[in-house]
Enzyme design. Sequence first.
Site, mmCIF file in Angstrom:
data_model
loop_
_atom_site.group_PDB
_atom_site.id
_atom_site.type_symbol
_atom_site.label_atom_id
_atom_site.label_comp_id
_atom_site.label_asym_id
_atom_site.label_seq_id
_atom_site.Cartn_x
_atom_site.Cartn_y
_atom_site.Cartn_z
ATOM 1 N N GLU A 138 -13.774 -5.734 -75.399
ATOM 2 C CA GLU A 138 -15.151 -5.237 -75.330
ATOM 3 C C GLU A 138 -15.887 -5.786 -74.115
ATOM 4 O O GLU A 138 -17.080 -6.087 -74.166
ATOM 5 C CB GLU A 138 -15.892 -5.608 -76.612
ATOM 6 C CG GLU A 138 -15.296 -4.976 -77.852
ATOM 7 C CD GLU A 138 -15.996 -5.381 -79.139
ATOM 8 O OE1 GLU A 138 -17.007 -6.102 -79.100
ATOM 9 O OE2 GLU A 138 -15.519 -4.962 -80.210
ATOM 10 N N CYS A 139 -15.183 -5.899 -73.007
ATOM 11 C CA CYS A 139 -15.711 -6.494 -71.787
ATOM 12 C C CYS A 139 -15.871 -5.419 -70.714
ATOM 13 O O CYS A 139 -15.157 -4.415 -70.725
ATOM 14 C CB CYS A 139 -14.731 -7.581 -71.309
ATOM 15 S SG CYS A 139 -15.167 -8.396 -69.763
ATOM 16 N N GLY A 140 -16.778 -5.635 -69.780
ATOM 17 C CA GLY A 140 -16.922 -4.713 -68.658
ATOM 18 C C GLY A 140 -15.650 -4.629 -67.825
ATOM 19 O O GLY A 140 -15.410 -3.630 -67.148
ATOM 20 N N THR B 140 -12.617 -4.687 -69.195
ATOM 21 C CA THR B 140 -11.542 -4.174 -70.043
ATOM 22 C C THR B 140 -10.743 -3.040 -69.389
ATOM 23 O O THR B 140 -9.524 -2.988 -69.558
ATOM 24 C CB THR B 140 -12.089 -3.752 -71.424
ATOM 25 O OG1 THR B 140 -12.692 -4.900 -72.035
ATOM 26 C CG2 THR B 140 -11.005 -3.214 -72.331
#
Length: 168
Positions: free
Chosen positions: A41-43, A45
């Site tokens: 759920e990371c930028g 990803t």
Amino acid sequence: MGFRTGSGSFYDFKVKDIDGKEFDFSTLRGKTVMIVNTASECGYTPQYKELEELYQVYKSKNFIILGFPSNDFGSQEPGSNSEIKEFCSKNYGVTFPMMEKIVVKGESCHPLYQWLTRKEKNGVLDAEVRWNFNKFLVSADGKTVRYFASKVRPMDTEITKHISSDGK
């Protein structure tokens, strides 16, 4: 789990893969290894896609990527190992080995990441894991050669030049 006493070699580590099976680093001798702390759920990803591309391009040249999910930054990897595995496969077609979720910083830091980030252990460099998708490139002889921050994309020549020169 993790580091065994002795030589302090990269090849002394044993971890669990995402399915809970033992993964012995001694099987990595002669390969250039990229170790990446990942999150779903990371930028960053979408780098999973480029990591898979990198793996496909170089895996025949004694190169392997090991993904280590971690929930250490912004709680961006809340899922279980089985949820992470499904996410990576379904959304990014990941075929490189994924390991179980671990801690990559602080007092509970996994022994592998202690080795990767401390010159006193790896003999080469000190580094700080600052966010998801930090990358460590370990040479075919088991020595840490490079650290790359999250913003360095997997297919960047800053990375690929070290893979192609090391993984003959």
